[in-house]
Design a protein around this motif. Structure first.
Motif, PDB file in Angstrom:
ATOM      1  N   ILE A 168     -10.510   3.780   0.065  1.00 34.96           N
ATOM      2  CA  ILE A 168      -9.623   2.750  -0.473  1.00 34.96           C
ATOM      3  C   ILE A 168     -10.190   1.393  -0.079  1.00 34.96           C
ATOM      4  O   ILE A 168     -10.537   1.175   1.085  1.00 34.96           O
ATOM      5  N   VAL A 169     -10.260   0.459  -1.028  1.00 34.28           N
ATOM      6  CA  VAL A 169     -10.830  -0.860  -0.756  1.00 34.28           C
ATOM      7  C   VAL A 169      -9.835  -1.951  -1.113  1.00 34.28           C
ATOM      8  O   VAL A 169      -9.330  -2.007  -2.242  1.00 34.28           O
TER       9      VAL A 169
ATOM     10  N   LYS B 222      -0.193   1.697   5.213  1.00 32.56           N
ATOM     11  CA  LYS B 222       0.019   3.102   5.554  1.00 32.56           C
ATOM     12  C   LYS B 222       1.209   3.718   4.825  1.00 32.56           C
ATOM     13  O   LYS B 222       1.080   4.765   4.177  1.00 32.56           O
ATOM     14  N   ASP B 223       2.385   3.104   4.928  1.00 36.96           N
ATOM     15  CA  ASP B 223       3.570   3.657   4.266  1.00 36.96           C
ATOM     16  C   ASP B 223       3.330   3.855   2.779  1.00 36.96           C
ATOM     17  O   ASP B 223       3.630   4.911   2.215  1.00 36.96           O
ATOM     18  N   HIS B 224       2.802   2.814   2.140  1.00 34.47           N
ATOM     19  CA  HIS B 224       2.617   2.865   0.693  1.00 34.47           C
ATOM     20  C   HIS B 224       1.553   3.883   0.303  1.00 34.47           C
ATOM     21  O   HIS B 224       1.689   4.572  -0.709  1.00 34.47           O
ATOM     22  N   LEU B 225       0.490   3.972   1.099  1.00 37.22           N
ATOM     23  CA  LEU B 225      -0.572   4.926   0.778  1.00 37.22           C
ATOM     24  C   LEU B 225      -0.049   6.360   0.831  1.00 37.22           C
ATOM     25  O   LEU B 225      -0.302   7.159  -0.082  1.00 37.22           O
ATOM     26  N   TYR B 226       0.694   6.692   1.872  1.00 35.41           N
ATOM     27  CA  TYR B 226       1.228   8.045   1.976  1.00 35.41           C
ATOM     28  C   TYR B 226       2.193   8.343   0.827  1.00 35.41           C
ATOM     29  O   TYR B 226       2.226   9.459   0.305  1.00 35.41           O
ATOM     30  N   THR B 227       2.981   7.345   0.450  1.00 35.47           N
ATOM     31  CA  THR B 227       3.917   7.532  -0.666  1.00 35.47           C
ATOM     32  C   THR B 227       3.168   7.788  -1.968  1.00 35.47           C
ATOM     33  O   THR B 227       3.518   8.686  -2.740  1.00 35.47           O
ATOM     34  N   LEU B 228       2.117   7.006  -2.211  1.00 36.56           N
ATOM     35  CA  LEU B 228       1.325   7.184  -3.436  1.00 36.56           C
ATOM     36  C   LEU B 228       0.621   8.536  -3.441  1.00 36.56           C
ATOM     37  O   LEU B 228       0.526   9.194  -4.485  1.00 36.56           O
ATOM     38  N   GLU B 229       0.143   8.958  -2.287  1.00 33.53           N
ATOM     39  CA  GLU B 229      -0.500  10.272  -2.210  1.00 33.53           C
ATOM     40  C   GLU B 229       0.492  11.388  -2.500  1.00 33.53           C
ATOM     41  O   GLU B 229       0.141  12.383  -3.144  1.00 33.53           O
TER      42      GLU B 229
ATOM     43  N   PHE C 257      -5.279   1.824  -4.673  1.00 35.95           N
ATOM     44  CA  PHE C 257      -5.220   3.274  -4.824  1.00 35.95           C
ATOM     45  C   PHE C 257      -5.674   3.692  -6.224  1.00 35.95           C
ATOM     46  O   PHE C 257      -6.396   4.682  -6.384  1.00 35.95           O
ATOM     47  N   ALA C 258      -5.278   2.920  -7.227  1.00 34.28           N
ATOM     48  CA  ALA C 258      -5.661   3.237  -8.605  1.00 34.28           C
ATOM     49  C   ALA C 258      -7.165   3.105  -8.821  1.00 34.28           C
ATOM     50  O   ALA C 258      -7.743   3.791  -9.675  1.00 34.28           O
TER      51      ALA C 258
END
Length: 353
Positions: A245-246, A255-262, A232-233
């Motif tokens: 995202i790569v 998925k869970d972590h991506l939504y949290t970071l967003e 994400f960074a």
């Protein structure tokens, strides 16, 4: 806290006793009993008594799902009182005995598995995640709370397209109760013993599912957090707006972590595509997966172009203008390319179309 009061339990000839109700059993007390005996040392060799007799329950060291009392200091965890309204922190679902036991003992369970202090950030993350992904459904089922607002569904004219068989965690345990026409022992002692045997099977069955969740969230989900955070960074390396995202070496549960970071960067552009190799080898093919609008949704934020969907290999190359195409799913939620460069080109072109 119950964890401290457990040290002051009265012993009955050296045996610690867990009490719960007899009769028709449910997933919540089956799991509550399992968690205590499997993960809390005080109760590892506990005797189980299933009764509704108040005098017998009074002599138990801990009581779950019966007795009409919630008092963690006395190790009483019932939720059937008219005045009961306790919920897990920052959640709306009223707790059942499973939620009560997990709320008070869950941090200890996760802490032991991670070998970290109960107040650590990692323990807190997993403690909360397991409640939301597993325990809360049992609380809702036992308290008759639907996942959707039934009035809202009716007003919208929404109906099920097919039967899912009613197969939930609660139903899985419920079907282990005797059938209405099963022949039961006439002797009350034998009948209770047969019922208790069924309960032990149910407790073990729901417990195995809890074990799998605990294993997954401590051994796979939590380590994935750092992997997703790093990707994400670095997202603006591939798209100035950060929509791609790569995962460079291999995919992780994202998925869970991506939504949290967003959520931590609400003003940023949302991610659209996630790229990852099919396997962690240099010659691996690459996937382009669309980010869903929500974790459990089949709707993508931006599906791959309609013109590409359902095509493979050379046909896909000709339509997309990008060499190395492997496939694009008919629904457009995922596609593939033989190389990272090709997958990245697919993602970038899809953003423009």
């Amino acid at each position: 806290m119950a964890e401290n009061s457990a040290k002051r339990l009265k012993m009955d000839h050296g045996a610690v006793v867990i009490g719960t109700h007899n009769g028709h059993f449910h997933a919540d007390e089956a799991l509550a009993v399992y968690m205590l005996r499997k993960y809390i040392p005080t109760y590892s060799a506990a005797k189980l008594i299933r009764t509704r007799d108040p005098k017998i329950l009074e002599g138990c060291d801990i009581v779950v799902d019966v007795g009409g009392e919630y008092d963690a200091a006395r190790n009483r965890y019932d939720h059937h009182q008219r005045t009961f309204s306790t919920t897990f922190p920052d959640r709306e679902t009223k707790l059942s005995s499973a939620g009560l036991v997990y709320m008070h003992f869950g941090r200890e369970i996760v802490s032991r598995r991670l070998s970290q202090p109960e107040d650590s950030e990692q323990v807190g993350l997993v403690w909360r995640k397991i409640y939301e992904s597993f325990i809360e459904a049992l609380d809702a089922h036992d308290n008759g709370i639907s996942a959707y607002d039934s009035a809202g569904l009716e007003a919208a004219g929404l109906k099920k397209k097919f039967s899912d068989g009613g197969f939930t965690l609660g139903a899985m345990v419920g079907r282990l109760n005797p059938n209405w026409n099963d022949v039961l022992p006439e002797d009350p002692v034998e009948a209770q013993a047969a019922e208790d045997k069924r309960f032990e099977l149910a407790s073990q069955r729901i417990g195995e599912e809890f074990d799998r969740d605990l294993d997954y969230f401590t051994a796979a989900w939590l380590p994935a957090r750092e992997v997703v955070a790093a990707a994400f960074a670095a997202r603006r390396e591939y798209d100035p707006e950060g929509r791609i995202i790569v995962f460079k070496s291999q995919s992780a549960p994202w998925k869970d972590h991506l939504y949290t970071l967003e959520d931590l960067e609400p003003e940023s552009t949302k991610s659209v595509y996630v790229l990852y190799p099919e396997k962690p080898t240099a010659d691996a093919k690459w996937r382009v997966q669309c980010v869903p609008v929500a974790k459990d949704s089949f709707q993508s934020r931006k599906p791959l172009p309609e013109a590409w969907r359902g095509f493979r290999d050379d046909e896909l190359d000709g339509i997309s203008g990008i060499p190395g195409g492997v496939f694009v799913h008919a629904s457009g939620f995922i596609g593939g390319n033989k190389t990272f460069e090709g997958a990245l080109a697919m993602a970038k072109k899809a953003l423009e179309l």
